[in-house]
Design a protein around this motif. Sequence first.
Motif, PDB file in Angstrom:
ATOM      1  N   GLY A   1     -12.006  51.109  53.352  1.00  0.00           N
ATOM      2  CA  GLY A   1     -11.968  52.520  53.727  1.00  0.00           C
ATOM      3  C   GLY A   1     -12.853  53.369  52.826  1.00  0.00           C
ATOM      4  O   GLY A   1     -12.972  53.109  51.626  1.00  0.00           O
ATOM      5  N   HIS A   2     -13.489  54.373  53.417  1.00  0.00           N
ATOM      6  CA  HIS A   2     -14.303  55.330  52.663  1.00  0.00           C
ATOM      7  C   HIS A   2     -13.908  56.745  53.049  1.00  0.00           C
ATOM      8  O   HIS A   2     -13.500  56.995  54.184  1.00  0.00           O
ATOM      9  N   THR A   3     -14.043  57.645  52.096  1.00  0.00           N
ATOM     10  CA  THR A   3     -13.848  59.066  52.366  1.00  0.00           C
ATOM     11  C   THR A   3     -15.131  59.793  51.999  1.00  0.00           C
ATOM     12  O   THR A   3     -15.663  59.615  50.899  1.00  0.00           O
ATOM     13  N   THR A   4     -15.630  60.586  52.933  1.00  0.00           N
ATOM     14  CA  THR A   4     -16.869  61.334  52.732  1.00  0.00           C
ATOM     15  C   THR A   4     -16.548  62.810  52.603  1.00  0.00           C
ATOM     16  O   THR A   4     -15.705  63.336  53.334  1.00  0.00           O
TER      17      THR A   4
ATOM     18  N   PHE B   1     -12.254  69.790  43.484  1.00  0.00           N
ATOM     19  CA  PHE B   1     -11.641  70.736  42.541  1.00  0.00           C
ATOM     20  C   PHE B   1     -12.422  70.807  41.229  1.00  0.00           C
ATOM     21  O   PHE B   1     -12.489  71.860  40.587  1.00  0.00           O
ATOM     22  N   ILE B   2     -13.021  69.667  40.803  1.00  0.00           N
ATOM     23  CA  ILE B   2     -13.838  69.679  39.581  1.00  0.00           C
ATOM     24  C   ILE B   2     -15.092  70.523  39.795  1.00  0.00           C
ATOM     25  O   ILE B   2     -15.472  71.340  38.936  1.00  0.00           O
ATOM     26  N   SER B   3     -15.747  70.338  40.941  1.00  0.00           N
ATOM     27  CA  SER B   3     -16.996  71.059  41.221  1.00  0.00           C
ATOM     28  C   SER B   3     -16.749  72.537  41.488  1.00  0.00           C
ATOM     29  O   SER B   3     -17.555  73.388  41.088  1.00  0.00           O
ATOM     30  N   ASN B   4     -15.653  72.845  42.177  1.00  0.00           N
ATOM     31  CA  ASN B   4     -15.310  74.244  42.506  1.00  0.00           C
ATOM     32  C   ASN B   4     -13.826  74.459  42.246  1.00  0.00           C
ATOM     33  O   ASN B   4     -12.997  74.294  43.164  1.00  0.00           O
ATOM     34  N   PRO B   5     -13.453  74.793  41.013  1.00  0.00           N
ATOM     35  CA  PRO B   5     -12.025  74.892  40.650  1.00  0.00           C
ATOM     36  C   PRO B   5     -11.234  75.875  41.502  1.00  0.00           C
ATOM     37  O   PRO B   5     -10.028  75.701  41.695  1.00  0.00           O
ATOM     38  N   HIS B   6     -11.885  76.931  42.003  1.00  0.00           N
ATOM     39  CA  HIS B   6     -11.169  77.955  42.762  1.00  0.00           C
ATOM     40  C   HIS B   6     -11.481  77.884  44.257  1.00  0.00           C
ATOM     41  O   HIS B   6     -11.380  78.889  44.967  1.00  0.00           O
ATOM     42  N   THR B   7     -11.892  76.707  44.723  1.00  0.00           N
ATOM     43  CA  THR B   7     -12.204  76.566  46.135  1.00  0.00           C
ATOM     44  C   THR B   7     -10.962  76.813  46.999  1.00  0.00           C
ATOM     45  O   THR B   7      -9.838  76.508  46.597  1.00  0.00           O
ATOM     46  N   THR B   8     -11.175  77.362  48.179  1.00  0.00           N
ATOM     47  CA  THR B   8     -10.059  77.637  49.098  1.00  0.00           C
ATOM     48  C   THR B   8     -10.131  76.762  50.346  1.00  0.00           C
ATOM     49  O   THR B   8      -9.295  76.899  51.239  1.00  0.00           O
ATOM     50  N   ARG B   9     -11.127  75.888  50.386  1.00  0.00           N
ATOM     51  CA  ARG B   9     -11.256  75.044  51.568  1.00  0.00           C
ATOM     52  C   ARG B   9     -11.992  73.749  51.212  1.00  0.00           C
ATOM     53  O   ARG B   9     -13.061  73.785  50.601  1.00  0.00           O
ATOM     54  N   ILE B  10     -11.404  72.614  51.603  1.00  0.00           N
ATOM     55  CA  ILE B  10     -11.992  71.295  51.369  1.00  0.00           C
ATOM     56  C   ILE B  10     -12.013  70.548  52.696  1.00  0.00           C
ATOM     57  O   ILE B  10     -11.044  70.603  53.457  1.00  0.00           O
ATOM     58  N   GLN B  11     -13.117  69.836  52.972  1.00  0.00           N
ATOM     59  CA  GLN B  11     -13.229  69.080  54.214  1.00  0.00           C
ATOM     60  C   GLN B  11     -13.601  67.635  53.897  1.00  0.00           C
ATOM     61  O   GLN B  11     -14.546  67.371  53.138  1.00  0.00           O
ATOM     62  N   LEU B  12     -12.840  66.690  54.465  1.00  0.00           N
ATOM     63  CA  LEU B  12     -13.041  65.263  54.215  1.00  0.00           C
ATOM     64  C   LEU B  12     -13.097  64.499  55.534  1.00  0.00           C
ATOM     65  O   LEU B  12     -12.573  64.960  56.551  1.00  0.00           O
ATOM     66  N   THR B  13     -13.726  63.328  55.468  1.00  0.00           N
ATOM     67  CA  THR B  13     -13.715  62.392  56.597  1.00  0.00           C
ATOM     68  C   THR B  13     -13.306  61.031  56.079  1.00  0.00           C
ATOM     69  O   THR B  13     -13.936  60.493  55.165  1.00  0.00           O
TER      70      THR B  13
END
Length: 866
Positions: free
Chosen positions: A496-499, A572-584
């Motif tokens: 399995g991979h997550t992008t 979260f490391i790259s953008n500590p205050h991010t409000t949206r994350i998208q994964l596949t």
Amino acid sequence: MSNRLLIPRLSSLTIFVKRSMINIESDFDLGMKMKSLNDNKQFNKSLELFDKFKINNVKSLSNLTISQALKACINLDDVQRGRNIHQLISSRINKDSYILISLIHFYIKCDHMKDAEILFDTLTKKSLSIYEAMMKGYIKNNEANKVIDLFNEIKDPDEVIIILLFNACAQLANEEGLNLIEKVSKQIPQSFMSNPRLLTSLLDAKMKCDHIKSTQILLSKSRQKSLSMYETMMNEFNENEDPLKTIDLFNEIKTNHIVGSIRIYTYIIQALSQIADYSISKSIIEQIPKPILIDDQISNGRIGYVDKAEEIFKRFPQPDQIAYASMISCYGFNGMGIKAIELYYKIPLKLINESINICILNACSFSGLIDQTRSIFENIRIKTERIYTTMVDCLSRTCLFDEAKQLIDQFEHSHLPQSPMYLALLSNAMIKKNKSLSKEIGEKMKKHFPQIENPSISVSILFDGVDDVDELSTKINKASDIIMELNQSGMKKTVGHTTTVVNGQIYKFRAHDRSHPQSKEIYDEINKISKELISHGHKYDPSWITRSLNEYETIESVFNGHSEKLAIAWNFISNPHTTRIQLTNDLRICGDCHRAIKLITLIRQCEIIIRDANRIHHFYKNGQCSCDLYELNFNSFWCIIMGYCSPLVLSTLYFGFVNQAFFRLCRIIYWRNEWIQSFLFYIIIPFIELIICALLSSPILFWHDIIYLPNDYFCYVSVSNTRDILWIFFVSFGNCILILLFIYIRITIYLRQQSTNQIIRFRQGQQRDLIVIKRIFITVGLLSILGIPAAVFLFLFFISGQVHPLVWRIELFFVGLQMIGLCLSQITLIPQLKQIILQKFQHNRVITLNTIVTRSILLKQYITTR
């Protein structure tokens, strides 16, 4: 004298030549007419013309006529007629290689390679064109080794032969094919390498043989890069689930100012769909011409942006099957089943095919619309194996395992067992932790499909229902042995991979990945998240671990190494205050990670969108997921208890009438026993009756027959369970009817046995009590009549074997009518209550002034006279 003899001979020769010329001319005309008919796809007329001419002119049939007749047979797929033509001209085959080649082409096109081989072997001189025809036939029939054997017979192959060889090697897709590719590509003339078609087939063959690096080098060194070469490479990268390289090739096309084709744009959209990131998709889709977008499949829905997909869909002047299927699939992936149904019913009937039906069934299933799923399935005219498998999956997703098994049995009445159906049922039984069903399905699969070696069959049986860590450790060791055996037998486990896309860069993680340069920071962030999860009450579920733990591993560390957790931590490391994350994720999210991510969104107040192999999950900031309603197990303890209490409530209602009748019985027959007529007695007896009904109803609990009914959104006994339905009928009001009937008969017999010299007043009281009991009996009888619809549905089930999906809703509607009828009957049959109601209405009635004056005068006259 000589002139006299010569003239007749010359005249006869002249006549013969003229007749021959006429035959040749007429036969040539016949061939041209047949060619014209074949070009216009009038193949039957072409053969009719051939049949008329051949009767008296078999020997004079031209090669053109025969080849056109065989061409018509190919297009009509009429092998037998072609064989008849073969037999008709069999005497000419050895003398005419053109006819022989035409027959070989005929058999190749009709997939009769053995007949073609027999004719091919009779050829003494074989041209390159006949080799090409045979090689194409073998490739069409997936016989790549025979193509290689023919290639080895050819001394000087041309470019077409080399292309066919590379195509055969691509079919082999193994080391043998790759070695032959390398050998031949070094031996062929350098001039061949300037042929775009040959280069394209070479690239395709190397990609199919997993030699990607050399393929990329070959493409980069090529001076004349054609669109077909890019198309081949992009398609192969997509098939190998490497969309990043597809995007790189697309950017290279733009950099080289090459005009893209429909295929190029199709492949880039497929790559974007695999990545499923809106920011990247938006920037690339803006570069695609709008007419191309309209001609292509809709990808935005699989990225999580249905509104964008709808915008593209609305541009279609006349959507085709692909457009409809894609849009329905988009709605389904995003849990918008109602919209999918609305669109489905707008599709013209002639366009609805198997793919569209499968998409709509899945869309309804993802949204928990099981009623609509059943309705659509029943209305599908041609139910294929794939449609049955999809329906089995839909039912088992919503815990309707019994119905799913019935559907499999229905399919197997006229078909052989199919493994995908059992795998769908087994997979969902494992997810829902139904241990007994997992074992049952696993055993059936071993019996029906002994050749299938699937780890989920054995592992799911081992792990279902495991909660104890010690038990888990034992079963993990057993599972490891099973998986090791399967690996030794050649079974490959999907990795399995997550992008994810962070700051415009695409990152790909696999489980326990440490290839990232900032791996230490990523795992530190994961440990931090893990502590937050535990402090908020999260407990890791060991039943989702399907391998043995290493010495340095813990249950927590195994789950923290999952690829989706690594991708979330990097965001979260790259953008500590991010409000949206998208994964596949190319596999399905495990249950533990699903629960953990819901909690992460709540703690970090960050929306997370994940598209896994099953659907799109929208994790909201309130700690909920878009699939929560679908994933919930409504078949809970309290749901079952409420379903158990439902017949008790009905029993209490009917026993109220029994208590009234019993009171009248005591007043008439047992009037001397005052304690059974006391107020306290009738306070206590309802509780005793409730306990008795609870005990009588308890078998349905022990039988485990109270289940969640998705159609009705509550737990109760299924209508198809005849035993329980009859038992509930008896406990709820069947016994009440019998008791009332007994009381009525007992009082009637008693009154008839009494002497006529009884005190009139006492006898009138008895008669009044009997009338009251009659009213009670009539009321209960009328209320019971309203239960007839349920009895009708039960009777229909006995006949047809199918349960109406609205049966309980209809029955509950009549229960409501029963309550209304009960209220009205009490007002009508109880004189005191009726008088109170009438007085209430009379009290509020408006009385005219004349009436008041008249009454006051009469009252005054009455007082005066008194």
